[in-house]
Write an enzyme that holds these catalytic residues in place. Sequence first.
Site, PDB file in Angstrom:
ATOM      1  N   ASP A  92       0.758  -1.040  -0.209  1.00 12.67           N
ATOM      2  CA  ASP A  92      -0.373  -0.002   0.184  1.00 12.67           C
ATOM      3  C   ASP A  92       0.647   1.213  -0.167  1.00 12.67           C
ATOM      4  OD1 ASP A  92      -2.366   1.729   0.755  1.00 12.67           O
ATOM      5  OD2 ASP A  92      -2.806   0.333   0.708  1.00 12.67           O
ATOM      6  N   ASP A 119       3.892   2.524  -4.799  1.00 13.54           N
ATOM      7  CA  ASP A 119       2.821   1.799  -5.580  1.00 13.54           C
ATOM      8  C   ASP A 119       2.336   0.504  -6.002  1.00 13.54           C
ATOM      9  OD1 ASP A 119       1.331   1.708  -8.128  1.00 13.54           O
ATOM     10  OD2 ASP A 119       1.933   3.759  -8.710  1.00 13.54           O
ATOM     11  N   ASP A 142     -10.518   1.423  -4.257  1.00 14.02           N
ATOM     12  CA  ASP A 142     -10.363   2.534  -4.768  1.00 14.02           C
ATOM     13  C   ASP A 142     -11.796   2.516  -5.679  1.00 14.02           C
ATOM     14  OD1 ASP A 142      -9.315   4.610  -2.522  1.00 14.02           O
ATOM     15  OD2 ASP A 142      -7.946   3.516  -3.981  1.00 14.02           O
ATOM     16  N   PHE A 215     -12.671  -1.016   5.446  1.00 13.47           N
ATOM     17  CA  PHE A 215     -13.925  -0.065   3.620  1.00 13.47           C
ATOM     18  C   PHE A 215     -14.894  -0.773   4.047  1.00 13.47           C
ATOM     19  CE2 PHE A 215     -14.290   1.517  -0.271  1.00 13.47           C
ATOM     20  CZ  PHE A 215     -13.857   2.905  -0.192  1.00 13.47           C
ATOM     21  N   GLU A 216     -14.788  -2.201   3.353  1.00 16.29           N
ATOM     22  CA  GLU A 216     -16.251  -3.157   3.969  1.00 16.29           C
ATOM     23  C   GLU A 216     -17.092  -2.467   4.739  1.00 16.29           C
ATOM     24  OE1 GLU A 216     -15.695  -7.157   3.755  1.00 16.29           O
ATOM     25  OE2 GLU A 216     -17.531  -7.571   3.230  1.00 16.29           O
TER      26      GLU A 216
HETATM   27  C1  LIG Z   1     -10.346   2.090  -0.773  1.00 15.35           C
HETATM   28  S1  LIG Z   1      -9.127   1.551   0.552  1.00 15.35           S
HETATM   29  C2  LIG Z   1      -9.451  -0.782   0.687  1.00 15.35           C
HETATM   30  C3  LIG Z   1      -8.522  -0.607   1.584  1.00 15.35           C
HETATM   31  C4  LIG Z   1      -8.781  -1.704   2.198  1.00 15.35           C
HETATM   32  N1  LIG Z   1      -8.331  -3.469   1.370  1.00 15.35           N
HETATM   33  C5  LIG Z   1     -10.263  -2.137   3.174  1.00 15.35           C
HETATM   34  O1  LIG Z   1     -10.764  -3.215   2.117  1.00 15.35           O
HETATM   35  O2  LIG Z   1      -9.947  -1.612   4.359  1.00 15.35           O
HETATM   36  C6  LIG Z   1      -7.893   1.129  -1.235  1.00 15.35           C
HETATM   37  C7  LIG Z   1      -6.198   0.958  -1.032  1.00 15.35           C
HETATM   38  O3  LIG Z   1      -5.565   1.222  -2.286  1.00 15.35           O
HETATM   39  C8  LIG Z   1      -4.316   1.704  -1.529  1.00 15.35           C
HETATM   40  N2  LIG Z   1      -3.988   1.720  -2.850  1.00 15.35           N
HETATM   41  C9  LIG Z   1      -4.719   2.475  -4.202  1.00 15.35           C
HETATM   42  N3  LIG Z   1      -3.556   2.015  -5.584  1.00 15.35           N
HETATM   43  C10 LIG Z   1      -2.517   1.223  -4.799  1.00 15.35           C
HETATM   44  C11 LIG Z   1      -1.629   1.060  -5.467  1.00 15.35           C
HETATM   45  N4  LIG Z   1      -0.703   1.177  -7.009  1.00 15.35           N
HETATM   46  N5  LIG Z   1      -0.272   0.241  -5.322  1.00 15.35           N
HETATM   47  C12 LIG Z   1      -0.627   0.456  -3.888  1.00 15.35           C
HETATM   48  N6  LIG Z   1      -1.334   0.998  -3.478  1.00 15.35           N
HETATM   49  C13 LIG Z   1      -2.882   1.098  -3.444  1.00 15.35           C
HETATM   50  C14 LIG Z   1      -4.638   3.014  -1.238  1.00 15.35           C
HETATM   51  O4  LIG Z   1      -4.095   3.401  -0.631  1.00 15.35           O
HETATM   52  C15 LIG Z   1      -6.279   2.731  -0.123  1.00 15.35           C
HETATM   53  O5  LIG Z   1      -5.814   1.964   0.893  1.00 15.35           O
END
Ligand SMILES: C[S@@+](CC[C@H](N)C(=O)[O-])C[C@H]1O[C@@H](n2cnc3c(N)ncnc32)[C@H](O)[C@@H]1O
Length: 235
Positions: A92, A119, A142, A215-216
């Site tokens: 993350d 990333d 996201d 998030f869910e």
């Molecule tokens: C909406 S949150 C969901 C987090 C977790 N999986 C949950 O369900 O609670 C999406 C996460 O994906 C991470 N994220 C988005 N694009 C990413 C990328 N390209 N590489 C690493 N992390 C990423 C964001 O920083 C964020 O923490």
Amino acid sequence: MTDSPSFNDQNTDQTRSIRSFVLRQGHMTAAQQRAIDHLWPQFGLDYQDKLLDLNHVFQRPAPKILEIGFGMGVATAAIAQNQPEKDFLAIDVHGPGVGNLLKLIAEQQLSNIRVMRHDAVEVIQHMLSHNSLDGIHIFFPDPWHKKRHHKRRLIQLEFIRQLLPKLKTGGYIHLATDWQEYAKQMLDVLNQCPALTNTATDYAEKPAYRPETKFEARGKRLGHGVWDIIFIKNQ
Ligand SMILES: C[S@@+](CC[C@H](N)C(=O)[O-])C[C@H]1O[C@@H](n2cnc3c(N)ncnc32)[C@H](O)[C@@H]1O
């Protein structure tokens, strides 16, 4: 670990097109910062432009699961605790989440998680070998609700085509979302990959190994449904 991840901001790599996140500052608690200061050398992996030997990293030839976007890492730690026979590479970009997962690793005495703050698109391109993964978890990426932002969604054909060679034959990819229209896009993208077979007719039952994520829970409070999608690589 550097204070902030070093990304390929100039986007000079022509194959890297998705910018699926916004770097939120977020508040880092003292405990999360302590976890980073003390545990990063043991459980953190810095980004490098060089292939990783995952068996060497985890010091054993166990099945390897990649998780992209672990958020605060609560589900990651719970899964790793329940599946001690597998190793989890958790990626993350969010600093407080990285600190939180490291804290959970120490509290739950887990040895089968390694954490990257970078990333995931770049990590996949430059650090993961072909046929090195037994499973991939992408839980609640996201959703980028607005139409003009849909191009920032992680689950697009181009990205999945880069990801699939890293998965072994017989390995699985498990996606989940609380946004129905994104769920349809996910299904559509995976259905376009001849190397993949759906384990269900469309959406899968939530498997017992996936706990509710932060998030869910938020999505459910807002009245959203939840869709799990699980495909197996067949060739
Ligand atoms: C909406 S949150 C969901 C987090 C977790 N999986 C949950 O369900 O609670 C999406 C996460 O994906 C991470 N994220 C988005 N694009 C990413 C990328 N390209 N590489 C690493 N992390 C990423 C964001 O920083 C964020 O923490």
